[in-house]
Design a protein around this motif. Structure first.
Motif, PDB file in Angstrom:
ATOM      1  N   CYS A 225       0.875  -1.175   0.000  1.00 54.69           N
ATOM      2  CA  CYS A 225       0.000   0.000   0.000  1.00 54.69           C
ATOM      3  C   CYS A 225       0.912   1.225   0.000  1.00 54.69           C
ATOM      4  CB  CYS A 225      -0.902  -0.026   1.231  1.00 54.69           C
ATOM      5  SG  CYS A 225      -1.964   1.406   1.353  1.00 54.69           S
TER       6      CYS A 225
ATOM      7  N   ARG B 109       3.893  -1.728  -7.495  1.00 54.52           N
ATOM      8  CA  ARG B 109       3.200  -0.544  -6.997  1.00 54.52           C
ATOM      9  C   ARG B 109       3.677  -0.202  -5.588  1.00 54.52           C
ATOM     10  NH1 ARG B 109      -2.307   0.130  -4.523  1.00 54.52           N
ATOM     11  NH2 ARG B 109      -0.991   1.125  -2.951  1.00 54.52           N
TER      12      ARG B 109
ATOM     13  N   LYS C 143       0.002   9.430   0.407  1.00 50.47           N
ATOM     14  CA  LYS C 143      -1.209   8.699   0.766  1.00 50.47           C
ATOM     15  C   LYS C 143      -2.316   9.658   1.160  1.00 50.47           C
ATOM     16  CE  LYS C 143      -1.320   4.948   0.720  1.00 50.47           C
ATOM     17  NZ  LYS C 143      -1.529   4.095  -0.485  1.00 50.47           N
TER      18      LYS C 143
ATOM     19  N   GLU D 198       0.755   6.382  -6.882  1.00 45.54           N
ATOM     20  CA  GLU D 198      -0.451   7.215  -6.977  1.00 45.54           C
ATOM     21  C   GLU D 198      -0.039   8.679  -7.060  1.00 45.54           C
ATOM     22  OE1 GLU D 198      -3.484   6.687  -3.953  1.00 45.54           O
ATOM     23  OE2 GLU D 198      -4.398   8.631  -4.418  1.00 45.54           O
TER      24      GLU D 198
ATOM     25  N   TRP E 190      -1.062   6.260 -11.209  1.00 43.45           N
ATOM     26  CA  TRP E 190      -2.505   6.037 -11.097  1.00 43.45           C
ATOM     27  C   TRP E 190      -3.154   7.139 -10.270  1.00 43.45           C
ATOM     28  CZ3 TRP E 190       0.353   2.878  -7.618  1.00 43.45           C
ATOM     29  CH2 TRP E 190      -0.094   2.866  -6.297  1.00 43.45           C
TER      30      TRP E 190
ATOM     31  N   GLY F 269      -6.009   8.040  -7.726  1.00 41.21           N
ATOM     32  CA  GLY F 269      -6.738   7.313  -6.683  1.00 41.21           C
ATOM     33  C   GLY F 269      -8.218   7.679  -6.636  1.00 41.21           C
ATOM     34  N   ALA F 270      -8.953   6.884  -5.867  1.00 43.07           N
ATOM     35  CA  ALA F 270     -10.412   7.014  -5.813  1.00 43.07           C
ATOM     36  C   ALA F 270     -10.860   8.353  -5.225  1.00 43.07           C
ATOM     37  CB  ALA F 270     -10.987   5.870  -4.990  1.00 43.07           C
ATOM     38  N   ARG F 271     -10.045   8.915  -4.322  1.00 38.73           N
ATOM     39  CA  ARG F 271     -10.435  10.194  -3.708  1.00 38.73           C
ATOM     40  C   ARG F 271     -10.122  11.367  -4.627  1.00 38.73           C
ATOM     41  NH1 ARG F 271      -8.716   6.646  -0.823  1.00 38.73           N
ATOM     42  NH2 ARG F 271      -9.669   5.906   1.085  1.00 38.73           N
TER      43      ARG F 271
ATOM     44  N   LYS G  15      -8.514   5.030 -11.080  1.00 36.68           N
ATOM     45  CA  LYS G  15      -9.391   4.248 -10.203  1.00 36.68           C
ATOM     46  C   LYS G  15     -10.810   4.810 -10.271  1.00 36.68           C
ATOM     47  CE  LYS G  15      -6.363   2.089  -6.893  1.00 36.68           C
ATOM     48  NZ  LYS G  15      -6.420   1.505  -5.549  1.00 36.68           N
TER      49      LYS G  15
ATOM     50  N   ARG H  37     -11.990  -0.458  -7.804  1.00 35.34           N
ATOM     51  CA  ARG H  37     -11.610  -0.683  -6.400  1.00 35.34           C
ATOM     52  C   ARG H  37     -12.818  -0.628  -5.450  1.00 35.34           C
ATOM     53  NH1 ARG H  37     -13.137   3.110  -2.938  1.00 35.34           N
ATOM     54  NH2 ARG H  37     -11.168   3.449  -1.846  1.00 35.34           N
TER      55      ARG H  37
ATOM     56  N   ASP I 268      -9.137  -4.424  -8.235  1.00 32.87           N
ATOM     57  CA  ASP I 268      -8.315  -4.243  -7.026  1.00 32.87           C
ATOM     58  C   ASP I 268      -9.049  -4.904  -5.847  1.00 32.87           C
ATOM     59  OD1 ASP I 268      -7.339  -3.254  -4.596  1.00 32.87           O
ATOM     60  OD2 ASP I 268      -7.111  -1.204  -5.296  1.00 32.87           O
TER      61      ASP I 268
ATOM     62  N   HIS J 106      -8.610  -3.257  -1.997  1.00 34.85           N
ATOM     63  CA  HIS J 106      -9.434  -2.163  -1.472  1.00 34.85           C
ATOM     64  C   HIS J 106     -10.922  -2.510  -1.488  1.00 34.85           C
ATOM     65  CE1 HIS J 106      -5.574  -0.170  -2.087  1.00 34.85           C
ATOM     66  NE2 HIS J 106      -5.928   0.536  -1.028  1.00 34.85           N
TER      67      HIS J 106
ATOM     68  N   GLU K  62      -2.387  -5.584  -3.081  1.00 36.86           N
ATOM     69  CA  GLU K  62      -1.402  -5.017  -2.159  1.00 36.86           C
ATOM     70  C   GLU K  62      -0.635  -6.134  -1.444  1.00 36.86           C
ATOM     71  OE1 GLU K  62      -3.107  -0.605  -1.092  1.00 36.86           O
ATOM     72  OE2 GLU K  62      -3.428  -2.194   0.380  1.00 36.86           O
TER      73      GLU K  62
HETATM   74  C1  PEP Z   1      -4.183   2.648  -2.773  1.00 37.29           C
HETATM   75  O1  PEP Z   1      -4.161   2.060  -3.880  1.00 37.29           O
HETATM   76  O2  PEP Z   1      -3.365   2.453  -1.870  1.00 37.29           O
HETATM   77  C2  PEP Z   1      -5.302   3.562  -2.499  1.00 37.29           C
HETATM   78  C3  PEP Z   1      -5.187   4.596  -1.676  1.00 37.29           C
HETATM   79  O3  PEP Z   1      -6.403   3.179  -3.114  1.00 37.29           O
HETATM   80  P1  PEP Z   1      -7.814   3.906  -3.381  1.00 37.29           P
HETATM   81  O4  PEP Z   1      -7.507   5.154  -4.117  1.00 37.29           O
HETATM   82  O5  PEP Z   1      -8.493   2.872  -4.205  1.00 37.29           O
HETATM   83  O6  PEP Z   1      -8.460   4.103  -2.036  1.00 37.29           O
END
Ligand code: PEP
Ligand code: MN
Length: 360
Positions: free
Chosen positions: A26, A49, A54, A87, A106, A108-110, A135, A165, A199, A202, A228
């Motif tokens: 992660c 990855r 984060k 990310e 990549w 991320g989802a947020r 994502k 994810r 994924d 997650h 992960e």
């Molecule tokens: C990740 O891949 O560690 C991550 C933060 O994922 P996500 O954006 O899918 O929450």
């Protein structure tokens, strides 16, 4: 917009013998940690990855080692020859990644929930030959996910992939993020040439569920997996419960079955054709039954209009739902499925009665 732009030679050329796999921790924690993991997974993983920035839901948690991790990933690349991915969430992250020979970036989802952020990243990556993955946004909004992809394609980024994810929910479920499989499958219908990676880490939030979810993705013809992987998952600085060890990853990799797109043997074709005919007939019957049900619903609507009675009758709705849940249980039909189905039927019924009652 149907997409046929990207060629996936990059994807095919990175693929090893088995499912296409992106793996690694992660978060990058120390140079030793990333190197040890990379060495142990290099025969099964196509891409390494590690998150160095984060995004955390609340401040105060571990927010990644930052730019220093870029040097560690360079080392991973030199020693294992694996392409490396991180990310990125801002144009500044993109610049640092590009200056430091990161191969895969990549979103991320947020970040993918925010069109301004995705556009900023797309602009910073314009015309790049790096691999860029998007994502799904945290909320189950298919248009928002596709919109992000369209921004990347419009920026002339050719090596693009999507990562499914899962989606957050308010209610607690067995998943950390519910998969809602229909969403990635629908996106794939619109963009058949863009690789769709699953994924399971997650989605499940739990290493014991990774194998089943990954196999489900392969059953649905997903193009690859992101899993992960950590040398000592229980002491990981982020997402400890869902990370697997390199040994577990290798075991999962060797047990997963890739499904063929189809089978052209005559016996298979005949048999599936017969089953599908039977389904088509049943589907027509289901529609005719629904039509009959709606006619009765409209009859009740007329009665309610005559006596000026409200359309929605809470106790009756509860009675129907409880009865159907009970019957569904005996017929081995999933409760969530039946609830969703009856909510849809009930909604259509009250809309129809609403129209009748409003008629002058
Ligand atoms: C990740 O891949 O560690 C991550 C933060 O994922 P996500 O954006 O899918 O929450
Ligand atoms: Mn994570």
């Amino acid at each position: 917009m149907k997409n046929t732009l990207t060629t996936n030679d990059w994807f095919t050329s990175l693929k090893k013998d088995g499912p296409f796999l992106i793996a690694g921790p992660c978060s990058a924690e120390t140079p030793e940690q990333v190197l040890a993991i990379a060495h142990q997974i290099k025969d099964v993983a196509s891409i390494f990855r590690a998150g160095i920035w984060k995004p955390r839901t609340r401040p105060g948690g571990f927010e990644g080692v930052g730019a220093i991790g870029l040097d560690w990933l360079k080392k991973v690349k030199e020693e294992t020859l694996l392409p490396v991915g991180i990310e990125i969430a801002t144009a500044e992250h993109v610049d640092l990644a590009l200056q430091n020979e990161i191969d895969v970036l990549w979103i991320g989802a947020r970040t993918s929930v925010n069109p301004f952020a995705v556009q900023e990243i797309a602009n910073a990556l314009k015309g790049t030959d790096k691999i860029v993955m998007l994502k799904n946004p945290v909320n189950p909004d298919m248009a928002l996910w596709m919109g992000g992809l369209e921004r990347l394609l419009a920026a002339d980024i050719k090596k693009v992939a999507l990562i499914h994810r899962g989606f957050s929910t308010y209610e607690k479920t067995k998943y950390r993020n519910v998969p809602e499989w229909q969403i990635p499958l629908d996106v794939k219908q619109h963009f058949p040439n863009i690789p769709m990676i699953n994924d399971p880490s997650h989605i499940t939030g739990n290493r014991d569920m990774i194998y089943d979810t990954a196999q489900m993705a392969l059953n649905l013809n997903f193009d690859g997996l992101m899993i992960e992987t950590h040398i000592t998952p229980d002491t990981a600085w982020s997402d400890a419960a869902q990370q697997v060890t390199p040994q577990m990853l290798i075991e999962i990799f060797s047990q997963l079955k890739i499904r063929d797109l189809s089978n052209f043997e005559e016996s298979f074709q005949i048999s599936i054709h017969n089953h599908r005919n039977a389904i088509d007939e049943l589907d027509s019957k289901i529609l005719k039954l629904l039509n009959k049900r709606m006619q009765i619903v409209e009859g009740i609507g007329e009665l309610k209009k005559q006596k000026n009675v409200a359309v929605f009758q809470s106790s009756r709705w509860q009675e129907v739902l409880d009865k159907m849940k009970k019957e569904a249980l005996d017929l081995e039909l999933g409760e969530q499925f039946i609830i969703a189905l009856y909510k849809a039927i009930h909604q259509e019924s009250i809309l129809r009665q609403g129209k009748i009652i409003n008629k002058k």
